[in-house]
Scaffold this motif. Structure first.
Motif, PDB file in Angstrom:
ATOM      1  N   ARG A  89      35.363  42.470  13.312  1.00  7.73           N
ATOM      2  CA  ARG A  89      35.617  43.872  13.664  1.00  7.73           C
ATOM      3  C   ARG A  89      36.744  43.920  14.670  1.00  7.73           C
ATOM      4  NH1 ARG A  89      30.868  45.910  16.381  1.00  7.73           N
ATOM      5  NH2 ARG A  89      32.300  47.547  16.941  1.00  7.73           N
ATOM      6  N   SER A  90      37.642  44.863  14.502  1.00 12.44           N
ATOM      7  CA  SER A  90      38.760  45.035  15.422  1.00 12.44           C
ATOM      8  C   SER A  90      38.948  46.520  15.666  1.00 12.44           C
ATOM      9  CB  SER A  90      40.026  44.417  14.810  1.00 12.44           C
ATOM     10  OG  SER A  90      41.103  44.534  15.708  1.00 12.44           O
ATOM     11  N   PHE A  91      39.163  46.889  16.930  1.00 13.48           N
ATOM     12  CA  PHE A  91      39.275  48.306  17.273  1.00 13.48           C
ATOM     13  C   PHE A  91      40.112  48.462  18.531  1.00 13.48           C
ATOM     14  CE2 PHE A  91      35.257  46.344  18.367  1.00 13.48           C
ATOM     15  CZ  PHE A  91      35.230  46.460  19.748  1.00 13.48           C
ATOM     16  N   PRO A  92      40.720  49.669  18.733  1.00  7.17           N
ATOM     17  CA  PRO A  92      41.488  49.913  19.956  1.00  7.17           C
ATOM     18  C   PRO A  92      40.586  49.729  21.176  1.00  7.17           C
ATOM     19  CG  PRO A  92      41.849  51.661  18.361  1.00  7.17           C
ATOM     20  CD  PRO A  92      40.729  50.816  17.836  1.00  7.17           C
ATOM     21  N   PHE A  93      41.170  49.174  22.243  1.00  8.51           N
ATOM     22  CA  PHE A  93      40.369  48.881  23.433  1.00  8.51           C
ATOM     23  C   PHE A  93      41.245  48.968  24.668  1.00  8.51           C
ATOM     24  CE2 PHE A  93      37.996  46.215  26.428  1.00  8.51           C
ATOM     25  CZ  PHE A  93      36.699  46.619  26.196  1.00  8.51           C
TER      26      PHE A  93
END
Length: 124
Positions: A42-46
């Protein structure tokens, strides 16, 4: 002495049986066994908090600890990092590992702190 001879004879007999019948490990394994497929990372803005250095992150309710903390002078953001936050992407390749990356080439790997319910140190 007789016990040693009996054990040796038994091992020899087992070896002969194994040679004559073939290895059960190679012949009796079905070829259509299901293959475990891992879910994609999973990859998401952070927005990584950097104000007091980079040592921990709270991701989806899990406390992570930097594998190699990055701390600037007087417990500040490291040189070249935005302060108080660095925007980028957090990737979770597994439940106990996280990796932060940004467009500037910064990268920080984290590992989960099992059982943690708070940060180790609160930054002012």
């Amino acid at each position: 002495m007789r016990t040693v001879w009996l054990v040796s004879a038994a091992l020899a007999a087992l070896t002969v049986v194994a040679v004559l019948t073939g290895s059960p490990r190679s012949e009796n394994v079905p070829s259509d066994l299901p293959v475990a497929i891992l879910p994609p990372a999973r990859s998401f803005p952070f927005a990584l908090y950097t104000h007091c250095g980079i040592d921990e992150a709270l991701v989806d309710g899990v406390y992570f600890e930097a594998e190699r903390p990055l701390i600037g002078e007087a417990f500040s953001a490291p040189p070249g990092w935005d302060n108080p936050y660095q925007r980028g992407r957090m990737t979770l390749p597994s439940p106990d590992r996280a990796v932060f990356r940004d467009d500037l080439g910064h990268e920080v790997a984290f590992h989960a702190r099992p059982g943690a319910t708070a940060f180790k140190r609160i930054c002012d």
